[in-house]
Enzyme design. Structure first.
Site, PDB file in Angstrom:
ATOM      1  N   ASP A 225       0.822  -1.211   0.000  1.00 23.13           N
ATOM      2  CA  ASP A 225       0.000   0.000   0.000  1.00 23.13           C
ATOM      3  C   ASP A 225       0.858   1.264   0.000  1.00 23.13           C
ATOM      4  O   ASP A 225       0.342   2.366   0.153  1.00 23.13           O
ATOM      5  CB  ASP A 225      -0.935  -0.009   1.223  1.00 23.13           C
ATOM      6  N   SER A 249      -7.310   4.858  -0.170  1.00 18.88           N
ATOM      7  CA  SER A 249      -7.578   3.575  -0.808  1.00 18.88           C
ATOM      8  C   SER A 249      -9.044   3.186  -0.611  1.00 18.88           C
ATOM      9  O   SER A 249      -9.599   3.375   0.476  1.00 18.88           O
ATOM     10  CB  SER A 249      -6.680   2.489  -0.206  1.00 18.88           C
ATOM     11  N   GLN A 299      -5.360  -1.958  -7.016  1.00 19.04           N
ATOM     12  CA  GLN A 299      -6.046  -1.136  -6.033  1.00 19.04           C
ATOM     13  C   GLN A 299      -6.820  -0.032  -6.746  1.00 19.04           C
ATOM     14  O   GLN A 299      -6.341   0.531  -7.723  1.00 19.04           O
ATOM     15  CB  GLN A 299      -5.024  -0.504  -5.082  1.00 19.04           C
TER      16      GLN A 299
END
Length: 309
Positions: A225, A249, A299
């Site tokens: 991430d 996110s 993502q």
């Protein structure tokens, strides 16, 4: 904004290195390792993570809760089965100064595969959920896309040097951003004028973490991430320091293709297929330095800009 002179940049680089040297690498790596020490919550398949006394973050880092939920799921699975995929949704921003509760649901156990759902709550509200699949090691067909032609880590820019050259980062913010991190990080990011969609970042954990494959995969999930969402910003010439930008996110998927060693250099090659509707799609391929593909990630993130008044 006024560009920094070479002398000012060098002074900030030296300041960043002094900040780094003031904290031992093992201390920050150990702090991440402790994130995975989830405590039994008194009911089967439930775990807690205690509140932190203080925090400088507005919300919990997404990579943290991804990795924690994956570890919680793994604690309920035959240890011979290894996590090979996960799919997650970020629903609410978490607060590090409040405890987290993890509830694991045993959806499936077969001879080769097991599947788990994890619901993460804070203040009795669901903030995150994750589904993970585990598989016994199995032989089969094998291929991979080749690693692109990349600069090696020693020829890429150290993360703190990148910070030092950014005039939009205030001295106060710089002191926080330049602190010792659990990973050594070296990056290549094309200039905004190129309107490119691809960038990459080399990672290596800053201190030993042993040989437990689950912990190595947890560290990789944590790192997955880092920087991925910025891929959708790259072709638009914006960064996380752009005034009026809010980014976070929305969901995250990851596939592990084999054993992982995060104490050796690996590279995260990131790209963005599309932005629109204040959202952006980001893809990442993670390779060992020898070119072996070890993981893939996708993502979607929120990328919203409010024009200055």
């Amino acid at each position: 904004m006024t560009a920094l002179t070479p002398e000012e940049i060098q002074a900030r680089i030296e300041r960043a290195r002094a900040i780094n040297d003031s904290v031992a690498p093992g201390k920050v790596v150990g702090a991440v390792s402790r994130l995975f020490d989830l405590e039994p919550a008194g009911a089967p398949d439930e775990f807690d993570f205690p509140a932190l006394a203080t925090t400088a973050r507005d919300r919990i880092f997404g990579g943290q809760v991804i990795a924690q939920a994956m570890v919680a799921a793994a604690r309920t699975v035959d240890p011979d089965k290894h996590v090979h995929s996960l799919h997650a949704y970020f629903l609410r921003g978490g607060d590090e100064t409040k405890p987290l509760h993890f509830r694991v649901h045993r959806d499936f156990d077969g001879r080769s595969f097991s599947n788990r759902r994890v619901v993460v709550r804070q203040d009795d509200k669901v903030i995150f959920n994750l589904t993970a699949s585990f598989q016994l090691p199995t032989e089969g067909l094998s291929h991979q896309v080749s690693m692109p032609d990349l600069l090696p880590p020693e020829e890429c820019v150290d993360f703190t040097d990148t910070l030092a050259a950014d005039p939009s980062i205030s001295d106060e913010r710089f002191a926080y951003m330049a602190r010792r991190r659990p990973f050594e990080m070296r990056s290549y990011r094309p200039p905004a004028s190129a309107k490119a969609t691809q960038h990459y970042q080399w990672f290596r954990v800053a201190a030993p973490i042993g040989d437990d494959q689950l912990i190595h995969r947890a560290f990789l999930a944590f790192a997955s991430d880092m920087g991925l969402l910025s891929s959708a910003m790259l072709p638009h010439g914006i960064t996380w320091t752009t005034p009026g930008l809010f980014s976070t996110s929305l969901d995250h998927a990851m596939w592990f293709h084999g054993d992982v060693r995060v104490d050796e250099w690996f590279v995260y090659v990131m790209d963005s297929d599309w932005t629109g509707g204040a959202r952006g799609i980001n893809r990442g391929l993670i390779y060992r330095q020898d070119g072996t593909l070890i993981a893939s990630a996708v993502q979607e993130g929120l990328v919203r800009i409010t024009p200055p008044a």
